[in-house]
Design an enzyme around this catalytic site. Structure first.
Site, PDB file in Angstrom:
ATOM      1  N   GLY A  68       0.839  -1.235   0.062  1.00 46.66           N
ATOM      2  CA  GLY A  68      -0.033   0.042   0.148  1.00 46.66           C
ATOM      3  C   GLY A  68       1.018   1.250   0.001  1.00 46.66           C
ATOM      4  N   SER A  69       1.954   1.371   0.772  1.00 49.19           N
ATOM      5  CA  SER A  69       2.873   2.569   0.685  1.00 49.19           C
ATOM      6  C   SER A  69       3.405   2.812  -0.512  1.00 49.19           C
ATOM      7  CB  SER A  69       4.072   2.170   1.740  1.00 49.19           C
ATOM      8  OG  SER A  69       3.549   2.000   3.123  1.00 49.19           O
ATOM      9  N   ASN A 100      -6.791   3.843   9.918  1.00 52.03           N
ATOM     10  CA  ASN A 100      -5.802   2.623  10.359  1.00 52.03           C
ATOM     11  C   ASN A 100      -5.814   2.651  11.874  1.00 52.03           C
ATOM     12  OD1 ASN A 100      -4.326   5.011   9.697  1.00 52.03           O
ATOM     13  ND2 ASN A 100      -2.626   3.807  10.669  1.00 52.03           N
ATOM     14  N   GLN A 156      -7.046  -0.138   4.477  1.00 55.57           N
ATOM     15  CA  GLN A 156      -7.990  -0.513   5.644  1.00 55.57           C
ATOM     16  C   GLN A 156      -9.316  -0.943   5.284  1.00 55.57           C
ATOM     17  OE1 GLN A 156      -6.916  -1.271   8.747  1.00 55.57           O
ATOM     18  NE2 GLN A 156      -4.734  -0.765   8.644  1.00 55.57           N
ATOM     19  N   SER A 213      -3.692  -3.038  -0.056  1.00 58.57           N
ATOM     20  CA  SER A 213      -2.502  -3.928   0.361  1.00 58.57           C
ATOM     21  C   SER A 213      -3.071  -5.417   0.635  1.00 58.57           C
ATOM     22  CB  SER A 213      -1.927  -3.311   1.484  1.00 58.57           C
ATOM     23  OG  SER A 213      -0.495  -4.184   1.714  1.00 58.57           O
ATOM     24  N   HIS A 242      -2.029  -7.817   2.870  1.00 59.34           N
ATOM     25  CA  HIS A 242      -1.825  -8.704   4.118  1.00 59.34           C
ATOM     26  C   HIS A 242      -2.973  -8.038   4.984  1.00 59.34           C
ATOM     27  CE1 HIS A 242       0.416  -5.337   6.624  1.00 59.34           C
ATOM     28  NE2 HIS A 242       0.598  -4.884   5.192  1.00 59.34           N
ATOM     29  N   THR A 292      10.095  -7.875 -12.637  1.00 60.95           N
ATOM     30  CA  THR A 292       9.153  -9.337 -12.905  1.00 60.95           C
ATOM     31  C   THR A 292       8.159  -9.381 -11.759  1.00 60.95           C
ATOM     32  OG1 THR A 292      11.269 -10.394 -13.535  1.00 60.95           O
ATOM     33  CG2 THR A 292       9.305 -11.747 -13.063  1.00 60.95           C
ATOM     34  N   CYS A 342       3.168   0.788  12.110  1.00 61.34           N
ATOM     35  CA  CYS A 342       4.246   1.402  11.408  1.00 61.34           C
ATOM     36  C   CYS A 342       5.038   2.503  12.427  1.00 61.34           C
ATOM     37  CB  CYS A 342       4.021   2.089  10.191  1.00 61.34           C
ATOM     38  SG  CYS A 342       3.023   1.117   8.797  1.00 61.34           S
TER      39      CYS A 342
END
Length: 400
Positions: free
Chosen positions: A74-75, A156, A184, A204, A206, A242, A329
């Site tokens: 996401g970042s 978040n 989120q 993102s 995860h 790749t 973070c």
């Protein structure tokens, strides 16, 4: 002696990979391992999987497949979206950006660099005490030189959900690019990029039971996206390198599963969340942060006066409960949450914050353990706190 399983209540930081995602991923680690840029059959098999996953992610967002670009997280998606809009705007003499003070640091730090190094002007809108941005204030802040509005879909730390559709409509009317960090939100609440008037969106894997290290950026057709990594021609010349086929396939599988079960999962989580909030709110001098109507299903953020969040987390961990005091973070920082400060909490209250973020894997037994453990830890820490004792004796005023 029986060991109780760990209660994992930090799903806003990261989630466990689902079996669906793992099963989808495995064949692309040891069987279909070709480079999708290769013309031979092994490469083309990987290419087919790549494009099928792109179509699945697009369908979950209401987008077109050629509007989805795969990134590492996401970042990265935030950085590419913001810089693309900023640099495109600068070519037209537009160097004003609108955001909020409680964005993720991937957004805030990117904006600050644009300000310091390239002379952009940033307007940070008030998110008010309930943690919700007002669309009319976005409209009032837009200027002739505004090139971008970037406002997160759901926060978040406190879990508040923004009026994205209304904000997007304001931006569309003003012909200003609108980006939202939806890391989120995606997989947890309904997101449709067309109906929500979104030009660019970050996600993102995860955060919804996919693997770490893979994300995506939605960029509406007609919005200019500048390359972020130079090299090969992957991702239609917008992101060299790749492609990580195994994780891309796993992300698509996790997102499809999350969207298919969203209504059922949400209903159960809201009920569990509200029960925990009701019980923990009985702790004297405690406060729930953020609007609980416009809210993610599984996120709880509370402050407890007279204690430090770090101590609270460590003692909860001793009791087998994994939680946080804010964004993963910034969890290594001793500073109070910038999100809680943005909604007007004083430093001494913001220091005593707790974030519990639940997912569909959490059980009612987990909720019971949280409800029992948090008051015990708060009482224990307050009994050791000189500040709390001064408050109780009336020598210092209570703030909450």
């Amino acid at each position: 002696m029986e060991t109780k399983r760990t209660v994992y209540a930090d799903n806003a930081a990261t989630t466990a990979m689902s079996k669906t995602a793992i099963d989808a991923m495995l064949p692309y680690l040891d069987k279909v391992y070709g480079n999708p840029s290769s013309l031979h059959s092994a490469g083309q098999a990987a290419k087919e999987a790549l494009e099928a996953a792109r179509a699945d992610v697009a369908a979950c967002l209401g987008a077109q497949p050629n509007e989805i670009y795969f990134t590492s997280c996401g970042s990265e998606s935030d950085n590419q979206a913001i810089r693309s809009a900023a640099h495109t705007g600068a070519l037209k003499g537009k160097k004003h950006i609108i955001s909020t003070a409680f964005e993720h640091h991937a957004v805030l730090h990117t904006l600050e660099r644009l300000k310091k190094e390239e002379g952009f002007e940033i307007t940070y809108l008030d998110v008010h005490s309930n943690g919700v941005v007002k669309a009319e204030e976005v409209k009032a802040a837009i200027r002739p030189d505004t090139c971008l509005v970037t406002i997160m879909y759901a926060n978040n730390e406190i879990g508040t959900v923004q009026p994205i559709r209304e904000i997007g409509a304001v931006c569309r009317e003003a012909k200003v690019t609108f980006h939202t960090d939806a890391v989120q939100a995606v997989g947890h609440i309904p997101v449709n990029v067309v109906e929500d008037n979104i030009d660019m969106l970050s996600l993102s894997a995860h955060k919804f039971h996919g693997p770490k290290g893979i994300g995506a950026l939605y960029c509406r057709k007609g919005i200019r996206l500048l390359p972020f990594i130079d090299g090969g021609a992957q991702e239609r010349n917008k992101r060299a390198g790749t492609e990580n086929i195994a994780e891309i396939v796993a992300m698509a599988a996790a997102l499809k599963e999350a969207c298919a079960n969203m209504a059922e999962n949400s209903a159960r989580l809201v009920k569990m969340r509200d029960r925990i909030v009701a019980e923990l709110s009985k702790i004297p001098h405690s406060k729930v942060n953020g609007d609980m109507t416009r809210h993610l299903p599984g996120t709880i953020n509370m402050c407890f006066e007279g204690i430090e969040g770090e101590g609270l987390l460590l003692h909860l961990d001793d009791k087998g409960i994994c939680a946080s005091s804010g964004s993963a973070c910034t969890s290594g920082s001793l500073d109070p949450s910038h999100v809680l400060l943005a909604i007007g909490l004083p430093h001494e209250v913001a220091h005593g914050s707790l974030r519990l973020s639940l997912c569909e894997y959490n059980t009612e037994e987990d909720a019971d353990r949280i409800i029992k453990a948090v008051p015990e830890v708060v009482e224990y820490l307050r009994n050791m706190s000189p500040v709390w004792k001064e408050m109780e004796r009336g020598e210092l005023p209570h703030i909450i």
